[in-house]
Design a protein around this motif. Structure first.
Motif, PDB file in Angstrom:
ATOM      1  N   ARG A   1      74.198  15.028   5.986  1.00 51.97           N
ATOM      2  CA  ARG A   1      73.027  15.312   5.156  1.00 51.97           C
ATOM      3  C   ARG A   1      72.253  14.022   4.858  1.00 51.97           C
ATOM      4  NH1 ARG A   1      76.543  19.265   2.809  1.00 51.97           N
ATOM      5  NH2 ARG A   1      77.275  17.785   1.237  1.00 51.97           N
ATOM      6  N   ALA A   2      72.976  12.935   4.584  1.00 54.07           N
ATOM      7  CA  ALA A   2      72.313  11.657   4.326  1.00 54.07           C
ATOM      8  C   ALA A   2      71.574  11.175   5.577  1.00 54.07           C
ATOM      9  CB  ALA A   2      73.334  10.610   3.871  1.00 54.07           C
ATOM     10  N   LEU A   3      72.200  11.354   6.754  1.00 53.57           N
ATOM     11  CA  LEU A   3      71.539  10.961   8.005  1.00 53.57           C
ATOM     12  C   LEU A   3      70.297  11.811   8.252  1.00 53.57           C
ATOM     13  CD1 LEU A   3      71.603   9.247  10.574  1.00 53.57           C
ATOM     14  CD2 LEU A   3      73.034  11.010  11.623  1.00 53.57           C
ATOM     15  N   GLU A   4      70.395  13.094   7.941  1.00 52.26           N
ATOM     16  CA  GLU A   4      69.233  13.979   8.077  1.00 52.26           C
ATOM     17  C   GLU A   4      68.084  13.502   7.182  1.00 52.26           C
ATOM     18  OE1 GLU A   4      67.957  18.630   7.209  1.00 52.26           O
ATOM     19  OE2 GLU A   4      70.029  17.976   6.988  1.00 52.26           O
ATOM     20  N   GLU A   5      68.415  13.137   5.948  1.00 52.65           N
ATOM     21  CA  GLU A   5      67.391  12.640   5.025  1.00 52.65           C
ATOM     22  C   GLU A   5      66.774  11.344   5.549  1.00 52.65           C
ATOM     23  OE1 GLU A   5      66.910  11.490   0.271  1.00 52.65           O
ATOM     24  OE2 GLU A   5      68.845  12.157   1.069  1.00 52.65           O
ATOM     25  N   ALA A   6      67.616  10.469   6.133  1.00 55.48           N
ATOM     26  CA  ALA A   6      67.101   9.226   6.701  1.00 55.48           C
ATOM     27  C   ALA A   6      66.130   9.506   7.849  1.00 55.48           C
ATOM     28  CB  ALA A   6      68.253   8.351   7.187  1.00 55.48           C
ATOM     29  N   ASN A   7      66.473  10.481   8.700  1.00 55.36           N
ATOM     30  CA  ASN A   7      65.582  10.832   9.813  1.00 55.36           C
ATOM     31  C   ASN A   7      64.269  11.426   9.314  1.00 55.36           C
ATOM     32  OD1 ASN A   7      67.125  10.015  12.072  1.00 55.36           O
ATOM     33  ND2 ASN A   7      68.440  11.799  11.865  1.00 55.36           N
ATOM     34  N   GLU A   8      64.337  12.226   8.259  1.00 55.47           N
ATOM     35  CA  GLU A   8      63.114  12.791   7.692  1.00 55.47           C
ATOM     36  C   GLU A   8      62.209  11.684   7.146  1.00 55.47           C
ATOM     37  OE1 GLU A   8      64.402  15.573   4.793  1.00 55.47           O
ATOM     38  OE2 GLU A   8      65.123  17.047   6.236  1.00 55.47           O
ATOM     39  N   LEU A   9      62.810  10.712   6.485  1.00 55.76           N
ATOM     40  CA  LEU A   9      62.022   9.587   5.977  1.00 55.76           C
ATOM     41  C   LEU A   9      61.399   8.787   7.118  1.00 55.76           C
ATOM     42  CD1 LEU A   9      64.372   8.391   3.099  1.00 55.76           C
ATOM     43  CD2 LEU A   9      62.083   9.352   2.825  1.00 55.76           C
ATOM     44  N   LEU A  10      62.151   8.626   8.211  1.00 56.38           N
ATOM     45  CA  LEU A  10      61.592   7.938   9.379  1.00 56.38           C
ATOM     46  C   LEU A  10      60.394   8.708   9.937  1.00 56.38           C
ATOM     47  CD1 LEU A  10      64.706   6.697  11.403  1.00 56.38           C
ATOM     48  CD2 LEU A  10      62.998   5.297  10.260  1.00 56.38           C
ATOM     49  N   ASP A  11      60.487  10.040   9.966  1.00 56.43           N
ATOM     50  CA  ASP A  11      59.363  10.859  10.447  1.00 56.43           C
ATOM     51  C   ASP A  11      58.135  10.653   9.570  1.00 56.43           C
ATOM     52  OD1 ASP A  11      60.867  11.872  12.516  1.00 56.43           O
ATOM     53  OD2 ASP A  11      61.495  13.672  11.420  1.00 56.43           O
ATOM     54  N   GLN A  12      58.333  10.637   8.252  1.00 56.17           N
ATOM     55  CA  GLN A  12      57.211  10.425   7.336  1.00 56.17           C
ATOM     56  C   GLN A  12      56.628   9.024   7.515  1.00 56.17           C
ATOM     57  OE1 GLN A  12      55.827  12.747   5.521  1.00 56.17           O
ATOM     58  NE2 GLN A  12      57.342  14.267   6.128  1.00 56.17           N
ATOM     59  N   MET A  13      57.507   8.040   7.676  1.00 58.21           N
ATOM     60  CA  MET A  13      57.034   6.664   7.876  1.00 58.21           C
ATOM     61  C   MET A  13      56.259   6.544   9.184  1.00 58.21           C
ATOM     62  SD  MET A  13      60.462   4.698   6.552  1.00 58.21           S
ATOM     63  CE  MET A  13      59.944   3.051   7.016  1.00 58.21           C
ATOM     64  N   ARG A  14      56.710   7.278  10.224  1.00 59.98           N
ATOM     65  CA  ARG A  14      56.019   7.238  11.510  1.00 59.98           C
ATOM     66  C   ARG A  14      54.591   7.762  11.378  1.00 59.98           C
ATOM     67  NH1 ARG A  14      59.491   9.772  13.890  1.00 59.98           N
ATOM     68  NH2 ARG A  14      60.629   8.084  14.919  1.00 59.98           N
ATOM     69  N   ILE A  15      54.411   8.763  10.531  1.00 59.69           N
ATOM     70  CA  ILE A  15      53.069   9.324  10.314  1.00 59.69           C
ATOM     71  C   ILE A  15      52.220   8.379   9.462  1.00 59.69           C
ATOM     72  CG2 ILE A  15      51.793  11.225   9.229  1.00 59.69           C
ATOM     73  CD1 ILE A  15      54.170  13.047   9.944  1.00 59.69           C
ATOM     74  N   GLU A  16      52.800   7.883   8.370  1.00 58.48           N
ATOM     75  CA  GLU A  16      52.032   7.075   7.425  1.00 58.48           C
ATOM     76  C   GLU A  16      51.658   5.704   7.980  1.00 58.48           C
ATOM     77  OE1 GLU A  16      50.671   8.074   4.789  1.00 58.48           O
ATOM     78  OE2 GLU A  16      51.618  10.034   4.873  1.00 58.48           O
ATOM     79  N   LYS A  17      52.462   5.183   8.926  1.00 58.73           N
ATOM     80  CA  LYS A  17      52.137   3.838   9.420  1.00 58.73           C
ATOM     81  C   LYS A  17      50.853   3.838  10.255  1.00 58.73           C
ATOM     82  CE  LYS A  17      55.143   3.842  13.551  1.00 58.73           C
ATOM     83  NZ  LYS A  17      54.220   3.321  14.555  1.00 58.73           N
ATOM     84  N   GLN A  18      50.384   5.041  10.638  1.00 61.64           N
ATOM     85  CA  GLN A  18      49.107   5.120  11.334  1.00 61.64           C
ATOM     86  C   GLN A  18      47.941   4.750  10.424  1.00 61.64           C
ATOM     87  OE1 GLN A  18      49.240   5.654  14.583  1.00 61.64           O
ATOM     88  NE2 GLN A  18      51.448   5.929  14.390  1.00 61.64           N
ATOM     89  N   ASN A  19      48.131   4.868   9.093  1.00 64.96           N
ATOM     90  CA  ASN A  19      47.067   4.555   8.140  1.00 64.96           C
ATOM     91  C   ASN A  19      47.091   3.098   7.684  1.00 64.96           C
ATOM     92  OD1 ASN A  19      46.203   7.254   8.128  1.00 64.96           O
ATOM     93  ND2 ASN A  19      47.708   7.811   6.585  1.00 64.96           N
TER      94      ASN A  19
END
Length: 225
Positions: free
Chosen positions: A52-70
């Protein structure tokens, strides 16, 4: 101005995800350190918590991947490097968890055999379904992020189109005002010409009347001589 605000908001949001991911990594490391000391049911529970912790880490990476475009261009290279470091760290944690999960004898205890019982098969099937469910939730969140990104892009295109139409309206209004000023200048010149002609006609009329009065006076005087 809108682009600047979007960039600043993206930087702040990326920083918040970054701080949250560091906490999740620290928690995941702690859970992974505890797993080798456990066996059987406690070990399985610890593995699930780590997943579950790894899943949360991957979700945060997905959000960071989107936000770093801005992120603004001058800072994007550093942000990309930090993001790659986080990805590498999370991948290492994922491999470590997989290694611990593959230790089936420690994971399932004395119940593990090459020919699992019906209960073991049921439990494995439930774990598989749970993993599939988590994957579907992650995919759903990613699709939602993509939908929001597309909606934002549509709004941006519509805004640019509105600004283009407004610019055309302003240019047309400016041209119309220029033509109106030209008409006004010509009208003023025409009125001034008419005023000069009226003044000239008035002077001529006064001169004629004066001559007529003098002639009348002259006729009257000649009669009395």
């Amino acid at each position: 101005m809108s682009n600047i605000l979007d960039s600043e908001a993206g930087s702040e949001l990326f920083g918040s995800y970054e701080a949250e991911l560091k906490l999740v990594q620290a928690d995941l490391n702690q859970k992974l350190d505890q797993i080798p000391e456990l066996a059987g049911e406690p070990r399985k529970a610890a593995v699930r918590q780590a997943e579950r912790a790894l899943e949360e880490a991957n979700e945060l990476l997905d959000q960071m991947r989107i936000e770093k475009q801005n992120i603004p261009a001058p800072a994007k290279s550093k942000v990309n490097q930090r993001f790659r470091n986080f990805e590498s760290d999370v991948d290492a944690l994922k491999r470590r968890l997989k290694s611990l999960s593959d230790d089936r004898e420690a994971l399932f205890g004395s119940r593990y055999t090459d020919n699992p019982t019906a209960d073991d098969q049921l439990e494995q099937r439930q774990q598989l379904l749970s993993g599939t469910d988590r994957l579907e939730r992650s995919s759903g969140r990613l699709r939602e992020s993509q939908r929001i990104a597309l909606e934002t892009e549509d709004i941006g295109r519509n805004t640019l189109a509105d600004l283009s139409r407004q610019r055309e309206t302003i240019v047309h209004t400016r041209d119309t005002l220029g033509e109106s000023e030209g008409y006004t200048d010509r009208s003023i010149k025409t009125l001034r010409g008419m005023a000069r002609r009226m003044a000239t006609n008035r002077i001529i009329t006064i001169a004629i009347i004066t001559v007529l009065v003098l002639l009348i006076i002259a006729v009257i005087v000649s009669k009395f001589r």
